[in-house]
Write a protein that holds these residues in place. Structure first.
Motif, mmCIF file in Angstrom:
data_model
loop_
_atom_site.group_PDB
_atom_site.id
_atom_site.type_symbol
_atom_site.label_atom_id
_atom_site.label_comp_id
_atom_site.label_asym_id
_atom_site.label_seq_id
_atom_site.Cartn_x
_atom_site.Cartn_y
_atom_site.Cartn_z
ATOM 1 N N ARG A 41 17.054 16.864 -36.229
ATOM 2 C CA ARG A 41 16.279 16.567 -37.358
ATOM 3 C C ARG A 41 17.167 16.744 -38.478
ATOM 4 N NH1 ARG A 41 10.183 19.369 -37.028
ATOM 5 N NH2 ARG A 41 9.735 17.967 -38.991
ATOM 6 N N LYS A 45 19.006 13.661 -40.947
ATOM 7 C CA LYS A 45 19.322 13.756 -42.456
ATOM 8 C C LYS A 45 20.437 13.360 -42.675
ATOM 9 C CE LYS A 45 15.926 17.287 -43.242
ATOM 10 N NZ LYS A 45 15.772 18.659 -43.744
ATOM 11 N N ARG A 69 14.936 4.678 -47.232
ATOM 12 C CA ARG A 69 14.854 6.045 -47.370
ATOM 13 C C ARG A 69 13.653 6.610 -46.836
ATOM 14 N NH1 ARG A 69 19.360 9.286 -47.811
ATOM 15 N NH2 ARG A 69 17.690 10.797 -47.053
ATOM 16 N N GLU A 70 12.675 6.076 -47.506
ATOM 17 C CA GLU A 70 11.219 6.604 -47.148
ATOM 18 C C GLU A 70 10.836 6.468 -46.018
ATOM 19 O OE1 GLU A 70 6.618 5.895 -49.046
ATOM 20 O OE2 GLU A 70 8.352 4.589 -49.879
ATOM 21 N N GLN A 71 11.270 5.514 -45.242
ATOM 22 C CA GLN A 71 10.828 5.710 -43.856
ATOM 23 C C GLN A 71 11.405 6.705 -43.150
ATOM 24 O OE1 GLN A 71 9.814 1.647 -41.861
ATOM 25 N NE2 GLN A 71 11.077 0.937 -43.586
ATOM 26 N N ASP A 73 12.822 9.333 -44.326
ATOM 27 C CA ASP A 73 12.310 10.650 -44.569
ATOM 28 C C ASP A 73 11.075 11.061 -44.039
ATOM 29 O OD1 ASP A 73 14.462 11.141 -46.080
ATOM 30 O OD2 ASP A 73 13.748 10.480 -48.071
ATOM 31 N N ASP A 74 10.237 10.201 -43.788
ATOM 32 C CA ASP A 74 8.733 10.341 -43.177
ATOM 33 C C ASP A 74 9.098 10.693 -41.637
ATOM 34 O OD1 ASP A 74 7.545 9.722 -45.671
ATOM 35 O OD2 ASP A 74 6.965 7.693 -45.116
ATOM 36 N N LEU A 75 10.033 10.164 -41.147
ATOM 37 C CA LEU A 75 10.147 10.475 -39.773
ATOM 38 C C LEU A 75 10.708 11.788 -39.467
ATOM 39 C CD1 LEU A 75 10.208 9.179 -37.067
ATOM 40 C CD2 LEU A 75 12.678 8.738 -37.331
ATOM 41 N N GLU A 77 10.070 14.239 -41.474
ATOM 42 C CA GLU A 77 9.043 15.268 -41.458
ATOM 43 C C GLU A 77 8.022 15.389 -40.565
ATOM 44 O OE1 GLU A 77 9.593 17.491 -43.685
ATOM 45 O OE2 GLU A 77 11.416 16.836 -44.337
ATOM 46 N N ASP A 78 7.840 14.361 -39.754
ATOM 47 C CA ASP A 78 6.795 13.859 -38.833
ATOM 48 C C ASP A 78 7.062 15.175 -37.461
ATOM 49 O OD1 ASP A 78 4.801 13.169 -36.945
ATOM 50 O OD2 ASP A 78 5.357 11.194 -37.118
#
Length: 373
Positions: A41, A45, A69-71, A73-75, A77-78
């Protein structure tokens, strides 16, 4: 256990057609050990940061960059996603969408940013599929088993599949040596087994129609030679599992599939390299990137070997196939070998992604041509 998502040729072709201002392709090494996922992870990043820098340098619209970037970042944090991984992870993302593939083979980590995806690393798993059909064939029974890398082996329901050899040919036993019309003795046994094999092949045709998944025979004795002589499926493997099909479980069959597939694709690679040498003698093969780019653009490539780790930045003219090489990777260029592979595949070429050591003369690509260009 490896948790994998194997891309299909249709997946590859669909992704290969994608064109947008920001296509980010990220390949990472992963591990099925969930407790070690934090390191991956962190690598993601860093990769996302590297991609962001390239897109900012290319003046991508800030709203589009924020969506991309939102997509990512969501991945990152998943937590559920990172619990189940394999040996590599491919992430293909635009501001509008994301595709991920967990892969069984170890790929070289990389980040590529362009107006199209960098898909050449996926050719490795397309070159060496992880699935097969196994026909477990014995006189006292027959079944079709589907084997995948990411799931337990499972039986396929085949309407009309004979229960056994005797019922298929309407006799009490195919081993009876008594005369029955013109069929008698050992000759009669062979005739009955061939009839049985033919009934099996007929039942399989609608199930296998349109597929190119390898079919591996598990059989012993005369059936091991009789079935290939009547099989109409063009992707029957030359090597079979030499064991009694009736005593092997579906899981046992799955365990014996991998060596057969390894040999199958090893032979295909050897055949491809031999063909390259022969085509080269006739002036219909090349390892030159510029020649291959023109050939791919004009639909002249019949088969292509590419080094999945080689990246040469640049662009290829859509109409002429002329390469403009770039000094370095950026969001305004892409991998030209990747583009050549995509164009060749779009024209129906057989494309194999291999390691450098498997390339003729350690070249970056090797193309067999339908006609000189």
């Amino acid at each position: 256990m490896l948790h994998v998502d194997i891309p299909t040729r249709d997946d590859f072709e669909q992704l290969n057609r994608t064109r947008t201002d920001a296509c980010v392709s990220i390949y990472l090494k992963t591990t099925p050990l969930s407790q070690q996922s934090d390191a991956t992870r962190t690598e993601l990043k860093n990769a996302a940061g590297h991609a962001t820098q390239q897109l900012e340098a290319a003046n991508l619209d800030k709203r589009q960059l924020a969506l991309l970037r939102e997509q990512l970042d969501d991945l990152i944090e998943d937590d559920d996603f990172w619990q189940f991984q394999a040996n590599s992870l491919a992430i293909l993302v635009t501001p509008e969408s994301m595709r991920t593939f967990r892969l069984p083979n170890a790929l070289t980590p990389m980040v590529q940013v362009s107006d199209r995806f960098h898909l050449k690393p996926l050719l490795r798993v397309l070159t060496y599929p992880q699935s097969a059909f196994v026909l477990a064939l014995a006189e006292n029974g027959v079944r079709l088993v589907q084997v995948h890398a990411d799931m337990p082996a499972s039986q396929v329901k085949v309407p009309g599949l004979p229960k056994d050899a005797a019922s298929a040919v309407g006799t009490a036993s195919v081993n009876s040596r008594s005369a029955s019309g013109r069929v008698q003795g050992s000759e009669g046994q062979n005739v009955r087994l061939r009839q049985y094999a033919r009934r099996v092949d007929e039942a399989l045709r609608p199930i296998l129609a349109g597929s190119s998944t390898p079919l591996i025979l598990a059989a012993t004795g005369r059936l091991a030679s009789v079935y290939p002589s009547v099989c109409s499926y063009p992707f029957l493997a030359h090597r079979h599992i030499e064991d009694s099909a009736s005593r092997l479980s579906d899981a046992d069959l799955a365990d014996q599939v991998r060596p057969v597939l390894d040999e199958l694709y090893g032979n295909e690679l050897e055949d491809m390299r031999a063909s390259f040498e022969q085509f080269a003698k006739n002036g219909q093969a090349t390892t030159d990137l510029s020649d291959a780019a023109r050939a791919a653009t004009y639909g002249a490539i019949s088969a292509l070997l590419v080094d999945i780790d080689a990246v040469v930045p640049g662009t290829i003219d859509e109409e002429t196939g002329v390469i403009t090489f770039a000094d370095k990777e950026s969001a305004t260029s892409y991998g030209v070998i990747d583009e050549i592979a995509g164009r060749a595949m779009a024209s129906g070429a057989r494309v194999l992604g291999v390691r450098k050591a498997d390339m003729p003369g350690n070249a970056e690509l090797a193309a067999l041509l339908r006609f000189p260009v």
